[in-house]
Design an enzyme around this catalytic site. Structure first.
Site, PDB file in Angstrom:
ATOM      1  N   ASP A 168      -1.832   3.060 -20.199  1.00  0.00           N
ATOM      2  CA  ASP A 168      -0.721   3.113 -19.349  1.00  0.00           C
ATOM      3  C   ASP A 168      -1.205   3.585 -17.607  1.00  0.00           C
ATOM      4  OD1 ASP A 168       1.702   4.586 -18.300  1.00  0.00           O
ATOM      5  OD2 ASP A 168       2.361   5.421 -19.718  1.00  0.00           O
ATOM      6  N   THR A 205       7.279   3.451 -17.850  1.00  0.00           N
ATOM      7  CA  THR A 205       6.500   3.052 -18.774  1.00  0.00           C
ATOM      8  C   THR A 205       7.337   2.425 -20.192  1.00  0.00           C
ATOM      9  OG1 THR A 205       5.345   5.497 -18.946  1.00  0.00           O
ATOM     10  CG2 THR A 205       5.345   3.801 -20.852  1.00  0.00           C
ATOM     11  N   ASP A 257      -2.327   7.737 -16.799  1.00  0.00           N
ATOM     12  CA  ASP A 257      -1.341   8.425 -16.781  1.00  0.00           C
ATOM     13  C   ASP A 257      -0.893   9.070 -16.679  1.00  0.00           C
ATOM     14  OD1 ASP A 257       2.041   7.312 -16.162  1.00  0.00           O
ATOM     15  OD2 ASP A 257       1.764   8.835 -17.382  1.00  0.00           O
ATOM     16  N   HIS A 270       0.103  11.745 -12.424  1.00  0.00           N
ATOM     17  CA  HIS A 270       1.281  12.307 -12.495  1.00  0.00           C
ATOM     18  C   HIS A 270       0.144  13.957 -12.415  1.00  0.00           C
ATOM     19  CE1 HIS A 270       4.125  10.256 -13.677  1.00  0.00           C
ATOM     20  NE2 HIS A 270       3.075   9.817 -15.147  1.00  0.00           N
ATOM     21  N   ASP A 320       1.149  -0.927 -17.079  1.00  0.00           N
ATOM     22  CA  ASP A 320       2.451  -1.066 -16.688  1.00  0.00           C
ATOM     23  C   ASP A 320       2.907  -1.143 -16.148  1.00  0.00           C
ATOM     24  OD1 ASP A 320       1.816   1.246 -17.270  1.00  0.00           O
ATOM     25  OD2 ASP A 320       3.478   2.480 -18.615  1.00  0.00           O
ATOM     26  N   HIS A 321       2.110  -0.286 -14.707  1.00  0.00           N
ATOM     27  CA  HIS A 321       2.397   0.120 -13.852  1.00  0.00           C
ATOM     28  C   HIS A 321       1.012   1.230 -12.963  1.00  0.00           C
ATOM     29  CE1 HIS A 321       2.588   3.901 -15.132  1.00  0.00           C
ATOM     30  NE2 HIS A 321       3.755   3.609 -15.937  1.00  0.00           N
ATOM     31  N   HIS A 373       5.571   7.188 -10.640  1.00  0.00           N
ATOM     32  CA  HIS A 373       5.513   6.018 -10.420  1.00  0.00           C
ATOM     33  C   HIS A 373       7.001   5.827 -10.542  1.00  0.00           C
ATOM     34  CE1 HIS A 373       5.595   5.916 -14.382  1.00  0.00           C
ATOM     35  NE2 HIS A 373       4.774   7.051 -14.398  1.00  0.00           N
TER      36      HIS A 373
END
Length: 516
Positions: free
Chosen positions: A40, A79, A196, A200, A239-240, A351
């Site tokens: 992620d 996500t 991920d 963050h 995913d991103h 994101h």
């Protein structure tokens, strides 16, 4: 007692070799595994920014393929929507998972990660379900959607975005399912919540991210240690990406919206707000939103009908009536106290921004017999929706219902023919291999028949009488009486060593948990 000399040893050796090779190839194909992993929030250019921290990723790319500037993923770049795009090959307006949190009028309920009701997920079929329908036993571990009962893989573990299971335990469970004596898995889909979470908390450009990516590289190394370089395909994606956002660019919309104008509102995305207006109040709600936009020009508001086509985020009743979108580097919250957690921080990671922004693009690296060696796909040629037909061509399931295109990913494959064709997507690979071997066998028989017709000889090799006597076959009719059985078949038996097997925990059950 009649003795029958063997006919043409060379022919039998050739035929035996073909059959043995065929069976071995079939066995190898059946044992070959395909693994898809999503880390992620793994931004595509982490491999460049943190090259020294990611030697295993680069080794994988050099032994296989990778996509420069990453994949063009789905808007909104969150996500749940993007993992559903990866697993179904559909844009968000088609698979129906339009955000991490949204209102579903068809279900008359709100959605979040804890909801595994089939009614939320029913609009599209994930690739582990497609594989199961083609008798490919699959395992889904932590991936979003894997806990939906009606679409479950044979082996399922846990829910996404959870630290309940370590990466080692996820990989060990995959290995256990791959090595089961009965009904072993052939296709695995794995998810892990890093990097991920670190992105963050500390942003994509931080010492914490540098340290975390060293760990993630170790995760990949451990996974590869459980797979065969020669026979197994592995795809690493995400995913991103992740963007750095100044805490000065977080804006509250509190005081602008009349709550009596809408039924449901979702601000948890930060980069978007989803507003579902009451009947007859759309225009009044839009006026309130426009007042906010006038005061804060770094945001844009769209009615559903006006959402840009290239986002593929319009034609579904779950899309909000009014969508507020933040410019890159800005965030939106519903209340001022919602940003208290940011106190003391200058930069955070987020994101969800426009999917055309390079910072939002996820990584894609793959290796295995299905892929070319040391090949880089130029930028802008592959989208997240293309992963589904790519996996279908490798694993062997039909990919008719998809927004992706196999033609986009053909340059990545070692061959654009064979199992990547539309025909063999519907036929198991071992059938193709066995059929080819049978054709070779038939050709050898035809050659031998022609040899007999032309030469008049019924044997490829002449043997001496003495050699022939050493190789004799006994027919059952040659046995004079039963008393001679022990003498005729009194060959010394040698004890055969048993084949070692992995010890498996047969008491281990599938684990599922509810994500909150």
């Amino acid at each position: 007692m009649r003795m029958i000399p063997p006919k043409c040893p060379l022919l039998w050796q050739l035929l035996t070799s073909v059959v043995c090779c065929s069976l071995w190839n079939v066995f190898t194909l059946c044992e070959a595994k395909t693994v898809v992993v999503s880390f992620d929030g793994f931004r595509w250019d982490y491999m460049h920014i943190y090259r020294e921290q990611l030697p295993t990723f680069w080794k994988l790319a050099e032994e296989g393929v990778h996509v420069e500037q990453g994949l063009i993923n789905a808007f909104i770049t969150k996500t749940c929507p993007n993992h559903r795009t990866i697993s179904t090959g559909m844009w968000e307006e088609n698979h129906g998972m339009v955000a991490n949190n949204f209102w579903a009028p068809d279900v008359n309920a709100s959605f979040d990660f804890s909801k595994n009701n089939f009614s939320f997920w029913k609009e599209a079929e994930p690739f582990w379900t497609s594989a199961e329908k083609q008798n490919v036993t699959s395992v889904c571990l932590q991936f979003p959607g894997c806990a939906v009962k009606e679409q479950q893989a044979t082996y399922t573990l846990g829910l996404p975005y959870s630290n309940d299971y370590s990466w080692k335990s996820i990989v060990d469970n995959m290995t256990l399912y791959f090595n089961k004596e009965q009904n072993p898995a052939q296709f695995a889909v794995l998810y892990y919540y890093e990097p991920d979470h670190t992105g963050h908390e500390h942003g994509p450009h931080s010492d914490e991210m540098r340290a975390k990516l060293v760990e993630v590289d170790g995760y990949l190394e451990y996974l590869l240690s459980k797979l065969s370089t020669e026979h197994d395909d592995v795809i690493i994606t995400s995913d991103h990406g992740m963007a750095s956002v100044s805490t000065d660019h977080v804006i509250s919309i509190q005081g602008y919206l009349n709550e009596s104008y809408y039924d449901h509102a979702f601000f948890s995305a930060y980069t978007e707000a989803l507003l579902y207006s009451k009947n007859g109040f759309h225009d009044m709600l839009m006026q309130d939103v426009q007042h906010f936009i006038n005061d804060h020009p770094n945001f844009t508001a769209y009615s559903r009908a006006d959402i840009p086509e290239h986002w593929h985020y319009k034609y579904n009743e779950r899309i909000p009536d009014i969508l507020i979108v933040a410019d890159y580097g800005w965030l939106l919250v519903d209340r001022q106290d919602s940003i208290d957690y940011l106190k003391g921080k200058n930069i955070i990671g987020q994101h969800g921004f426009d999917n055309l922004r390079l910072e939002m693009h996820p990584v894609f690296v793959a290796r295995g017999p299905s892929f070319r060696k040391n090949f880089t796909l130029p930028p802008g040629q592959m989208e997240s929706v293309d992963i589904y037909p790519l996996v279908g061509s490798i694993v062997g399931f039909a990919t008719d219902k998809t927004n992706g295109s196999l033609s986009h990913v053909l340059p990545l494959l070692a061959s654009s023919s064979g199992k990547t064709s539309s025909l063999t997507q519907l036929v198991p690979m071992y059938v193709v291999e066995l059929g080819g071997s049978l054709l070779i066998l038939l050709a050898l028989c035809l050659v031998y028949s022609l040899f007999i017709l032309v030469t008049g000889r019924d044997c490829c090799l002449r043997e001496t009488e003495e050699a022939s006597k050493k190789r004799m076959y006994l027919l059952p009719s040659d046995l004079d009486d039963e008393e001679n059985d022990d003498q005729l078949f009194s060959l010394e038996e040698k004890e055969q060593a048993s084949m070692p097997f992995l010890q498996k925990d047969r008491n281990k059950t599938r684990l599922t948990s509810q994500h909150s």
